[in-house]
Design a protein around this motif. Structure first.
Motif, mmCIF file in Angstrom:
data_model
loop_
_atom_site.group_PDB
_atom_site.id
_atom_site.type_symbol
_atom_site.label_atom_id
_atom_site.label_comp_id
_atom_site.label_asym_id
_atom_site.label_seq_id
_atom_site.Cartn_x
_atom_site.Cartn_y
_atom_site.Cartn_z
ATOM 1 N N ARG A 577 0.850 -1.185 0.000
ATOM 2 C CA ARG A 577 0.000 0.000 0.000
ATOM 3 C C ARG A 577 0.889 1.240 0.000
ATOM 4 O O ARG A 577 1.920 1.273 0.676
ATOM 5 N N PHE A 578 0.534 2.248 -0.748
ATOM 6 C CA PHE A 578 1.296 3.488 -0.941
ATOM 7 C C PHE A 578 2.576 3.242 -1.738
ATOM 8 O O PHE A 578 3.411 4.134 -1.867
ATOM 9 N N TYR A 591 7.163 -2.538 2.967
ATOM 10 C CA TYR A 591 5.818 -1.988 3.051
ATOM 11 C C TYR A 591 5.859 -0.614 3.710
ATOM 12 O O TYR A 591 6.881 -0.191 4.265
ATOM 13 N N ASP A 593 2.823 0.443 5.415
ATOM 14 C CA ASP A 593 1.664 0.398 6.294
ATOM 15 C C ASP A 593 1.923 -0.707 7.313
ATOM 16 O O ASP A 593 2.175 -1.864 6.927
ATOM 17 N N GLU A 595 0.053 -2.338 9.553
ATOM 18 C CA GLU A 595 -0.873 -3.470 9.626
ATOM 19 C C GLU A 595 -0.653 -4.438 8.473
ATOM 20 O O GLU A 595 -0.730 -5.661 8.645
ATOM 21 N N GLN A 596 -0.384 -3.919 7.297
ATOM 22 C CA GLN A 596 -0.096 -4.789 6.164
ATOM 23 C C GLN A 596 1.202 -5.560 6.399
ATOM 24 O O GLN A 596 1.285 -6.757 6.112
ATOM 25 N N LEU A 646 7.891 3.878 7.783
ATOM 26 C CA LEU A 646 6.782 4.745 8.188
ATOM 27 C C LEU A 646 7.248 6.201 8.130
ATOM 28 O O LEU A 646 7.999 6.661 8.980
ATOM 29 N N LEU A 654 -5.405 10.509 3.966
ATOM 30 C CA LEU A 654 -6.012 9.189 3.983
ATOM 31 C C LEU A 654 -7.532 9.293 3.846
ATOM 32 O O LEU A 654 -8.112 10.367 4.086
ATOM 33 N N GLU A 658 -10.459 6.373 7.882
ATOM 34 C CA GLU A 658 -9.248 6.013 8.607
ATOM 35 C C GLU A 658 -8.774 7.119 9.551
ATOM 36 O O GLU A 658 -7.769 6.945 10.231
ATOM 37 N N LEU A 672 -1.100 10.435 6.201
ATOM 38 C CA LEU A 672 -0.230 9.289 6.460
ATOM 39 C C LEU A 672 0.891 9.665 7.421
ATOM 40 O O LEU A 672 1.196 8.929 8.368
ATOM 41 N N GLN A 675 -0.328 10.231 11.116
ATOM 42 C CA GLN A 675 -0.655 8.990 11.814
ATOM 43 C C GLN A 675 0.603 8.205 12.178
ATOM 44 O O GLN A 675 0.693 7.629 13.258
ATOM 45 N N ASN A 676 1.593 8.209 11.293
ATOM 46 C CA ASN A 676 2.845 7.535 11.613
ATOM 47 C C ASN A 676 3.583 8.232 12.752
ATOM 48 O O ASN A 676 4.149 7.576 13.638
#
Length: 739
Positions: A577-578, A591, A593, A595-596, A646, A654, A658, A672, A675-676
């Motif tokens: 994602r992203f 990655y 994200d 959670e991913q 991150l 987002l 979210e 993004l 949140q990070n």
């Protein structure tokens, strides 16, 4: 004049005291954590108290006699049948010294401190452990002491099953836990958390954090502990720029001092040195009085420039540096300012103040007296504005990306160099004979500074471009522009072309030739960067290599070889994602994200390597270029981990579903990056980058497997950190009975 002094005093008061002037003093901030969130009945767990102590204050520890005088740090636990205390409260690495006032030995911490209390689990269930803390904080500045009393909560701690037949990691039988054993065992187990409480922006903390990496239970705060707003934050620092470190402040002051020396040899300032000095060495005044006037003159110059720094510091406020570091508006403003100043130095136009201001200040200087000396200094500042404004503006723009103190430090360093010759030549007038005569070389210096200003301007445009994904200035274009500018500077110094205000060049001096050599050497160093070379010396100032459109290695040998993976491993991959606008360096799979990354890590049975990074983070680029590129480190990241980067300053908005409201500052986090950044602060109590965390995706508490580390330029130490995380992950996967 009286009103001016009142205004100056008020500004200094605001800058130094800030909003805390009328608040109740709370110099010590406590937070709690557990050595592990889940334990078996019969096992032992360490309760951890981390203390963050304000500057110039100290907190008295628990390991000295309460008969000496100061309040000893004590914990009073509420009785519970679910656990029992093991040994005494242990103070970790407290400082001991003889106190002359109390006539005895005291123990205390400065900046950060830590205490640990071991308990033995007696009953299963969810344990909430509560203790009342009493302590005392004092300062040597004015002798104030502040008592502290608060209720600390540890947990929730989940106790399950029966005690394991074999020794569990980090546990000791109660009978073996004597006072001596506790003291001996505490430093090794506690060192990571103690370091964690230190300022992550300091080099010392980073080195200590790496040295403390051992495969032991993590000591980060639990979600309940880290949910508290301010106390959980161990430090507030802007890691996107080097001026945010203690050592970086000295380096920045030295850089500003160098800029001040450069300002002296500009056409607006250099001719004024002998003219101004003659005012203090001629007339009816005695030599001593003339020297004293020169000192007042120099102090006035310093005061004027430092006042500029104070004004910038006050206007920025607490959140100013973070906004300036990442938002596109200030970065574009700084880009334009640098370009305008650079073109001014090249002679395209001249930046001047309105004549009314110059004449008004000059009229005040003609009145004489001590006030006249101050206005003489102000006249120098105003008259030299066209040459010094680009330099001063450059310093303040760089300082604005650091802490609130950096504008003041920058102006202090600049003004010290700027005022020094006026004072020294007044004290030693014979030195004036050694000064070179004014001439075309002054304009040469000005042009050189103009080229440097234009090159530095690109950094601000690149920061905004990376954060907002405009794709205006990739690495190739950035390097090409630097190559062209540095080559033009070299040809200019060789006299191959002249600008409008230049004098004819009859011969080439040795100094000018050496400067040309440096310019061309820099040009040659940049050229391999066009073909994919990492250029490690400039890694912090160039866009990342992932933003490079062409690599010679890729063109000749195809894509960078990926590590062989099993069919199951390939099936466990997901499209990042992203990933359409974010990339990892060195062709690493990964990655963006968390959670991913956790989902993939569970399928691949690997730990997670979290890279808290930023588009504007200089040290992040240095780490990627000089440490991550090492074959051993790169192999560890590829084979042993699922990597997730991150970005804390990315501006991608987002979907509204979210968005959430942070427990840290009660602000809605919509992008993004926000949140990070909030994840890093609330979960780990740190907001500096780079910051590296190793997790087990199956651990619901998200506690690090080993102590996280910050900037670590030593390849061996960083590799040891990765190895320790991988080893701890494998250890936790082995059943207790099989260990």
């Amino acid at each position: 004049m009286k009103n001016f002094r009142i205004l100056t005093a008020a500004l200094f008061w605001l800058a130094l005291m800030g909003p805390a002037a009328a608040q109740i003093l709370t110099p010590t901030h406590l937070s709690t954590a557990l050595s592990k969130p889940i334990a078996k009945v019969g096992e032992e767990v360490e309760l951890i108290i981390n203390a963050r102590i304000d500057d110039k204050w100290h907190l008295y520890a628990s390991d000295f006699s309460d008969e000496v005088g100061p309040v000893v740090f004590t914990l009073k636990f509420k009785p519970s049948p679910a656990y029992a205390l093991v040994g005494k409260l242990q103070a970790i690495k407290s400082h001991h010294e003889q106190d002359e006032i109390f006539k005895g030995e005291v123990a205390f911490w400065e900046k950060t401190g830590q205490m640990r209390q071991r308990i033995k689990i007696l009953q299963p269930g969810a344990l909430s452990i509560v203790a009342d803390a009493d302590y005392q904080s004092c300062t040597t500045v004015d002798g104030k002491c502040v008592p502290g009393s608060e209720t600390l909560k540890f947990g929730p701690l989940t106790a399950i099953g029966a005690a394991a037949p074999a020794k569990a990691i980090g546990a000791m039988p109660p009978a073996a836990m004597s006072t001596t054993a506790a003291v001996a065992a505490a430093p090794t187990a506690a060192a990571p958390a103690a370091v964690q409480a230190a300022d992550p922006a300091s080099d010392t903390a980073a080195q200590a954090a790496t040295a403390a990496v051992v495969p032991a239970p993590a000591t980060s705060a639990t979600p309940e502990a880290t949910a508290a707003p301010a106390p959980a934050v161990a430090s507030v620092a802007l890691a996107a720029d080097p001026v945010n470190k203690a050592g970086g402040l000295w380096a920045f002051a030295l850089l500003a001092f160098t800029f001040g020396l450069a300002a002296l040899v500009t056409p607006c300032v250099f001719p004024m040195v002998p003219m101004t000095v003659s005012l203090f060495t001629s007339g009816n005044d005695s030599r001593q009085r003339g020297i004293f006037k020169a000192l007042v003159y120099g102090a006035s110059i310093i005061g004027i420039y430092v006042l500029m720094g104070v004004l910038v510091s006050v206007l920025l406020g607490e959140d100013g540096p973070n906004l300036i570091a990442t938002h596109w508006i200030p970065n574009l403003i700084f880009f334009i300012v640098f370009v305008v100043f650079g073109l001014s130095f090249l002679g395209l136009f001249e930046i001047t103040l309105p004549h009314q201001i110059v004449n008004s200040v000059d009229a005040q200087a003609d009145k004489g007296g001590w006030a006249g000396i101050f206005f003489m200094a102000l006249t120098l500042v105003v008259v030299s504005f066209s040459c010094t404004a680009p330099i001063v503006g450059s310093i303040l723009s760089m300082a604005a990306r650091g802490e609130r103190i950096t504008p003041i430090v920058g102006m202090l360093g600049f003004s010290l160099a700027f005022a020094l010759p006026f004072t020294l030549f007044a004290i030693f007038p014979s030195w004036l004979k050694s000064l070179p005569r004014s001439g075309g070389w002054l304009n040469t210096v000005k042009v050189v500074l103009g080229f440097i200003e234009l090159m530095l301007a690109l950094k601000f445009l690149s920061t905004a471009d990376l954060a907002y994904h405009w794709h205006l200035l990739n690495r190739d274009v950035y390097i090409v522009l630097w190559i062209v500018l540095s080559a033009l500077l070299g040809f200019y110094l060789l006299g191959k072309f002249r600008l409008s205000h230049d004098s004819p060049l009859d011969h080439l001096s040795v100094g000018r030739l050496l400067m040309a050599v440096l310019a061309f050497a820099f040009t040659v160093y940049l050229v391999p960067g066009l073909f994919g070379a990492p250029l490690p010396l400039l890694a912090g100032y160039l866009p990342p290599q992932s933003k490079h459109d062409f690599s010679l290695a890729t063109a000749e040998g195809g894509a960078a070889p990926a590590m062989a993976t099993s069919t199951a491993g390939a099936a466990a991959r997901e499209t990042p994602r992203f990933g359409e606008f974010l990339e990892l360096p060195h062709n690493l799979d990964g990655y963006f994200d968390l959670e991913q990354a956790k989902r993939v890590a569970r399928l691949q049975h690997k730990p997670i390597f979290i890279d808290f990074t930023g588009h504007a983070c200089v040290n992040c680029r240095k780490m990627e270029a000089t440490v991550w590129s090492d074959p051993q480190v790169l192999t560890q990241l590829r084979n042993d981990y699922v990597v997730v980067a991150l970005y804390v300053d990315d501006k991608t908005e987002l979907p509204q579903k979210e968005w959430y409201t942070s427990t840290h500052d009660n602000q809605i986090k919509t992008t993004l990056g926000k949140q990070n950044a909030d994840l890093q602060i609330t979960r780990y109590g740190i907001n500096a980058q780079p910051y590296y965390v190793i997790l087990d995706a199956d651990d619901a508490t998200s506690q690090p497997l080993v102590t996280p580390i910050a900037y670590e330029p030593d390849v061996a130490q960083f590799s040891a950190f990765l190895q320790a995380g991988s080893k701890q992950y494998r250890t936790q996967r082995v059943p207790v009975a099989a260990r």
